[in-house]
Design a protein around this motif. Structure first.
Motif, PDB file in Angstrom:
ATOM      1  N   LEU A 138      32.599  46.332  44.380  1.00  0.00           N
ATOM      2  CA  LEU A 138      33.047  44.979  45.124  1.00  0.00           C
ATOM      3  C   LEU A 138      32.850  45.238  46.789  1.00  0.00           C
ATOM      4  O   LEU A 138      33.139  46.259  47.373  1.00  0.00           O
ATOM      5  CB  LEU A 138      34.594  44.855  44.955  1.00  0.00           C
ATOM      6  N   VAL A 139      32.616  44.195  47.524  1.00  0.00           N
ATOM      7  CA  VAL A 139      32.473  44.075  48.761  1.00  0.00           C
ATOM      8  C   VAL A 139      33.795  43.520  49.722  1.00  0.00           C
ATOM      9  O   VAL A 139      34.387  42.466  49.027  1.00  0.00           O
ATOM     10  CB  VAL A 139      31.441  42.996  49.121  1.00  0.00           C
ATOM     11  N   PRO A 140      34.110  44.453  50.510  1.00  0.00           N
ATOM     12  CA  PRO A 140      35.507  43.604  51.278  1.00  0.00           C
ATOM     13  C   PRO A 140      34.823  42.681  52.251  1.00  0.00           C
ATOM     14  O   PRO A 140      33.780  42.836  53.096  1.00  0.00           O
ATOM     15  CB  PRO A 140      35.743  44.880  52.115  1.00  0.00           C
ATOM     16  N   ILE A 141      35.565  41.469  52.261  1.00  0.00           N
ATOM     17  CA  ILE A 141      35.044  40.327  52.906  1.00  0.00           C
ATOM     18  C   ILE A 141      35.975  40.048  53.913  1.00  0.00           C
ATOM     19  O   ILE A 141      37.482  39.773  53.374  1.00  0.00           O
ATOM     20  CB  ILE A 141      34.882  39.220  52.161  1.00  0.00           C
ATOM     21  N   ASP A 189      41.512  36.020  57.045  1.00  0.00           N
ATOM     22  CA  ASP A 189      41.791  36.354  55.723  1.00  0.00           C
ATOM     23  C   ASP A 189      40.984  37.378  55.344  1.00  0.00           C
ATOM     24  O   ASP A 189      40.177  37.863  56.030  1.00  0.00           O
ATOM     25  CB  ASP A 189      41.175  35.261  54.974  1.00  0.00           C
ATOM     26  N   ALA A 190      41.230  38.285  54.139  1.00  0.00           N
ATOM     27  CA  ALA A 190      40.532  39.541  53.675  1.00  0.00           C
ATOM     28  C   ALA A 190      40.720  39.467  52.278  1.00  0.00           C
ATOM     29  O   ALA A 190      41.680  39.547  51.904  1.00  0.00           O
ATOM     30  CB  ALA A 190      40.946  40.531  54.630  1.00  0.00           C
ATOM     31  N   PHE A 191      39.710  39.740  51.651  1.00  0.00           N
ATOM     32  CA  PHE A 191      39.761  39.778  50.327  1.00  0.00           C
ATOM     33  C   PHE A 191      38.387  40.570  49.677  1.00  0.00           C
ATOM     34  O   PHE A 191      37.537  40.683  50.583  1.00  0.00           O
ATOM     35  CB  PHE A 191      39.808  38.612  49.729  1.00  0.00           C
ATOM     36  N   THR A 192      38.537  40.998  48.524  1.00  0.00           N
ATOM     37  CA  THR A 192      37.171  41.739  47.773  1.00  0.00           C
ATOM     38  C   THR A 192      36.597  40.695  47.065  1.00  0.00           C
ATOM     39  O   THR A 192      37.178  39.771  46.446  1.00  0.00           O
ATOM     40  CB  THR A 192      37.784  42.777  47.075  1.00  0.00           C
ATOM     41  N   TRP A 193      35.199  40.854  47.079  1.00  0.00           N
ATOM     42  CA  TRP A 193      34.339  40.055  46.225  1.00  0.00           C
ATOM     43  C   TRP A 193      33.420  40.700  45.492  1.00  0.00           C
ATOM     44  O   TRP A 193      32.614  41.768  45.982  1.00  0.00           O
ATOM     45  CB  TRP A 193      33.523  39.061  47.346  1.00  0.00           C
ATOM     46  N   ASN A 194      33.072  40.161  44.410  1.00  0.00           N
ATOM     47  CA  ASN A 194      32.006  40.831  43.535  1.00  0.00           C
ATOM     48  C   ASN A 194      30.355  40.422  43.710  1.00  0.00           C
ATOM     49  O   ASN A 194      30.135  39.061  43.573  1.00  0.00           O
ATOM     50  CB  ASN A 194      32.361  40.651  42.046  1.00  0.00           C
ATOM     51  N   PRO A 195      29.742  41.093  44.240  1.00  0.00           N
ATOM     52  CA  PRO A 195      28.317  40.536  44.822  1.00  0.00           C
ATOM     53  C   PRO A 195      27.389  40.305  43.713  1.00  0.00           C
ATOM     54  O   PRO A 195      26.678  39.318  43.723  1.00  0.00           O
ATOM     55  CB  PRO A 195      27.979  41.732  45.331  1.00  0.00           C
ATOM     56  N   VAL A 253      45.615  42.305  42.982  1.00  0.00           N
ATOM     57  CA  VAL A 253      44.838  43.140  43.706  1.00  0.00           C
ATOM     58  C   VAL A 253      43.284  43.131  42.725  1.00  0.00           C
ATOM     59  O   VAL A 253      43.497  43.883  41.690  1.00  0.00           O
ATOM     60  CB  VAL A 253      45.202  44.569  43.401  1.00  0.00           C
ATOM     61  N   SER A 254      42.432  42.301  43.288  1.00  0.00           N
ATOM     62  CA  SER A 254      41.350  42.220  42.212  1.00  0.00           C
ATOM     63  C   SER A 254      40.127  41.218  43.071  1.00  0.00           C
ATOM     64  O   SER A 254      40.789  40.882  44.278  1.00  0.00           O
ATOM     65  CB  SER A 254      41.555  41.341  40.982  1.00  0.00           C
ATOM     66  N   ASP A 255      39.147  41.436  42.670  1.00  0.00           N
ATOM     67  CA  ASP A 255      38.181  40.262  43.269  1.00  0.00           C
ATOM     68  C   ASP A 255      38.389  39.358  43.104  1.00  0.00           C
ATOM     69  O   ASP A 255      38.870  38.696  41.929  1.00  0.00           O
ATOM     70  CB  ASP A 255      36.648  40.865  42.929  1.00  0.00           C
ATOM     71  N   VAL A 256      38.263  38.398  44.011  1.00  0.00           N
ATOM     72  CA  VAL A 256      38.784  36.862  43.957  1.00  0.00           C
ATOM     73  C   VAL A 256      38.257  36.139  42.885  1.00  0.00           C
ATOM     74  O   VAL A 256      38.811  35.145  42.245  1.00  0.00           O
ATOM     75  CB  VAL A 256      38.746  36.350  45.347  1.00  0.00           C
ATOM     76  N   VAL A 257      36.699  36.438  42.427  1.00  0.00           N
ATOM     77  CA  VAL A 257      36.168  35.464  41.598  1.00  0.00           C
ATOM     78  C   VAL A 257      36.957  35.655  40.200  1.00  0.00           C
ATOM     79  O   VAL A 257      37.079  34.682  39.412  1.00  0.00           O
ATOM     80  CB  VAL A 257      34.845  35.605  41.702  1.00  0.00           C
TER      81      VAL A 257
END
Lengths: 240, 467
Positions: A23-26, A39-45, B114-118
């Motif tokens: 996961l990528v931190p955005i 904002d800050a969150f994690t994204w699955n590329p 706590v997880s990836d947003v999608v």
């Protein structure tokens, strides 16, 4: 942490986040027409690209931001994702890297300060689970702390991964044809890692030295609203 | 069933739901018949879950979840596992219910998990579409009144027994469904209960109470404000011009809403003339047909007790002041026009058949009594003659049958006799040939004897010669 710690030298690995989930931190910090959105969150590329726009629209709708934010958010996310993807094709050396991860963040009224060691070689590590466990163990009531902690860990891991790619490139350029042991020195040169051997040699014990105990202990502070305001003001001043 | 909002300590635990919570929510949440969301004016503490999401349980994962969100169940990645999915889902639902009835947004949820947003978004959308979160109504339109009362009623059904406390405030609260009685309600003085029209029709009261104990009480607010003569005149004019088109009638009668016009018109004493008798019967019969024999007595009692009232309130079928017609209208809407039509027709034919049968039954004895002397004789003779004819025919048939049988028997007998004769002949032949055979045997024996004697003689003579 899950997974086994590898003891031998590892060959160059394709770049990826050294965690179970890639996961990528955005991080987003957009200012537009006087409104600021951070904002800050994690994204699955590996998610399809249309998700970016969906997410941007959703966020704008939920937070009642002006519609212009949609494109800005989407663009920001896309650029960070493409940066990440640019690294993906390249090699990185991991080696015997145990790095200290530091947490120093404030989420709403909760302040967390912590430091712990993280094994970069453990590709099964899970910052999310770590964050969940941390919040549960420390009795943190604010649910927004968990994601912030996970994000902070990921960000640092990302930084280090990028650095290892850069150093791998350097070492390849400078020492063409010579593989093997040199990568170890190269990674050590980054200054962040610790030598496993030195740490766990028979001369020293596994138990942490007393002076280090305070450093490695998590600290959770609940601030009052005035303290929060004061801190926020200070942060703004620093940012400017 | 309505679920009470779990009042867990703290608004933001990242934990999956603890076992203590599952006690209160272990029952499956169900209950609404219609897919329309219930009115939020009812109890804020109860959370409604649509009946198509009845499968939901805190600790289990249903097949539809596996199908809709396969990413968590195909073990492609170690951290996207069912336990993680449970954590996401339960946290989202818990967060929504903590803040109920406020609607929860994706961003609220996303910030706390706590997880990836999608992944969060997918689970959120799934729960949203299944009505497990954000399931409240935003606007209550008139046609939704059925569903509101329906919802309130069924919630009341499952929740608990109707309480005996009556709130004697300006707004009367129904004991059965705990919703505010707006148009009309039924009060029972004996047991001090108040029921809304819906609950009354559904007989949602305690066992010991008879439906006739209830008195109809009008609550309509317009009754407080009397209609002036002018307004009534305008109303009648408008109705004459526009008929049933209340949208046009309402502006014609200045200052009154459609609903008020309709209810006022219905209350007018000559409302009967605008109501067709057959429609009334049909409607009620259709209602009976559709409902079956579910609540026969109460319907009967209702019909008798309230028929004058009902006749006046029939034209605007959507008006909830008449519970029976309202029920019929609702049910026919539910069942579809064709079904309702068929039911009504069947009811009418059944009714007419019953009438005819009655007439017939009453007709025969009547006929015999009144037409005794003149036509009685002729009819009797006729019948006797007919009877005699029939009898002779029968006899003829019998005779024919007898003759036929006789012939058959004779033929059979003849056959047998012929066979016997044939066998006798054969027998004779047999005897003759046997006799012949005997004779031949005898002859043969004689010949044998002769030969034997001769040989013996020959031998003895040989012996004498030798000696």
């Amino acid at each position: 942490m899950k997974g086994l710690v590898s003891t031998g030298w590892k060959g160059p690995v394709k770049f990826r986040m050294p965690t179970a989930e890639n996961l990528v931190p955005i991080r987003l910090d957009i200012q537009f027409e006087g409104q600021r959105y951070k904002d800050a969150f994690t994204w699955n590329p590996s998610d399809p690209d249309n998700e970016v726009v969906i997410f941007a629209k959703r966020t704008v709708k939920d937070l009642k931001l002006p519609y212009a934010f949609v494109t800005q958010i989407a663009q920001s996310i896309q650029s960070q994702l493409s940066d990440f993807r640019a690294y993906e094709g390249q090699d990185m050396y991991t080696g015997e890297k145990i790095i200290p991860i530091k947490l120093d963040l404030r989420v709403n009224q909760t302040l967390i300060k912590d430091q712990f060691l993280w094994d970069l070689n453990n590709f099964e590590s899970d910052p999310e689970e770590f964050a969940r466990t941390l919040c549960k163990d420390l009795g943190v009531e604010d649910p927004e702390v968990g994601p912030a902690v996970a994000f902070a860990i990921r960000e640092q891991l990302y930084e280090i991964a990028i650095q290892s790619v850069a150093s791998a490139r350097e070492s390849r350029l400078s020492k063409k044809g010579r593989r093997g042991s040199d990568h170890g020195s190269a990674s050590k040169a980054s200054g962040l890692s610790m030598d496993l051997m030195k740490l766990f040699s028979f001369k020293s014990s596994v138990v942490r030295k007393r002076k280090d105990l305070d450093v490695y202990e998590p600290v959770v502070d609940l601030l009052t609203s005035e303290e929060v305001d004061a801190l926020e003001a200070r942060e703004e001043r620093h940012a400017r | 069933m309505a679920m009470k909002a779990p009042d867990s300590g703290g608004s933001g635990e990242i934990l999956p739901i603890t076992p203590s919570l599952s006690e209160t929510t272990s029952g499956v949440a169900a209950a609404l018949q219609s897919p329309q969301p219930p009115s939020s004016s009812s109890d804020i503490d109860t959370i409604y879950v649509p009946s198509y999401s009845r499968w939901f349980s805190w600790t289990d994962i249903n097949d539809c979840e596996v199908r809709s969100l396969p990413e968590f169940f195909d073990s492609r990645s170690s951290s996207k596992n069912p336990k993680f999915y449970l954590y996401l889902r339960n946290s989202i639902i818990k967060q929504y219910r903590d803040d109920h009835p406020r609607k929860i947004s994706f961003t609220d949820v996303r910030r706390t998990l706590v997880s990836d947003v999608v992944s969060i978004r997918r689970v959120f959308d799934f729960l949203d579409s299944w009505g497990l979160i954000n399931y409240t109504s935003s606007a209550s339109a008139k046609p939704l009144k059925w569903d509101e009362k329906e919802a309130g009623k069924s919630a009341g059904d499952a929740a608990s027994e109707p309480s005996t406390t009556v709130k004697e405030t300006a707004k009367r609260i129904c004991n059965g469904c705990k919703s505010i009685c707006s148009i009309a309600c039924f009060a029972c003085d004996k047991y001090d209960l108040t029921l809304c029209a819906r609950c009354y029709v559904r007989s949602n009261y305690r066992v010991g109470i008879n439906s006739s104990e209830f008195k109809r009480v009008e609550i309509s607010e317009e009754s407080k404000i009397q209609w002036s003569e002018k307004e009534i005149l305008l109303l009648l004019e408008a109705v004459m011009h526009y008929g049933d088109d209340w949208k046009k009638v309402a502006p014609h009668v200045t200052g009154r809403t459609e609903k008020d016009c309709v209810s006022q018109f219905v209350k007018l004493p000559f409302g009967e003339q605008f109501v067709k008798e057959s429609d009334f019967e049909d409607g009620l019969e259709a209602f009976d047909q559709i409902k079956g024999s579910a609540i026969p007595e109460s319907e009967g009692i209702d019909k008798d007790g309230f028929s004058p009232n009902k006749r006046m309130k029939l034209t605007p079928l959507a008006d909830a002041s008449n519970p029976i017609m309202a029920q019929a209208a609702f049910l026919s809407a539910l069942a579809g026009t064709k079904v309702a039509e068929a039911a009504a027709r069947a009811a009418v034919t059944a009714l007419s058949d019953v009438d005819e049968a009655d007439k017939n039954a009453s007709g025969d004895p009547n006929r015999q009594e009144t037409n005794a002397a003149p036509s009685g004789e002729t009819t009797r003779n006729d019948s006797e003659r007919a009877w005699a004819d029939a009898k002779s025919l029968i006899e003829k048939e019998e005779q024919e049958v007898e003759v036929a049988i006789k012939e058959t028997v004779e033929v059979e007998m003849k056959k047998i006799r012929d066979r016997i004769v044939h066998f006798e002949k054969l027998d004779l032949e047999m005897e003759r040939s046997r006799k012949q055979l005997e004779e031949m045997k005898n002859l043969l024996f004689v010949d044998q004897l002769n030969i034997f004697f001769h040989t013996r003689k020959a031998r003895t003579s040989e012996d004498r010669v030798e000696c």
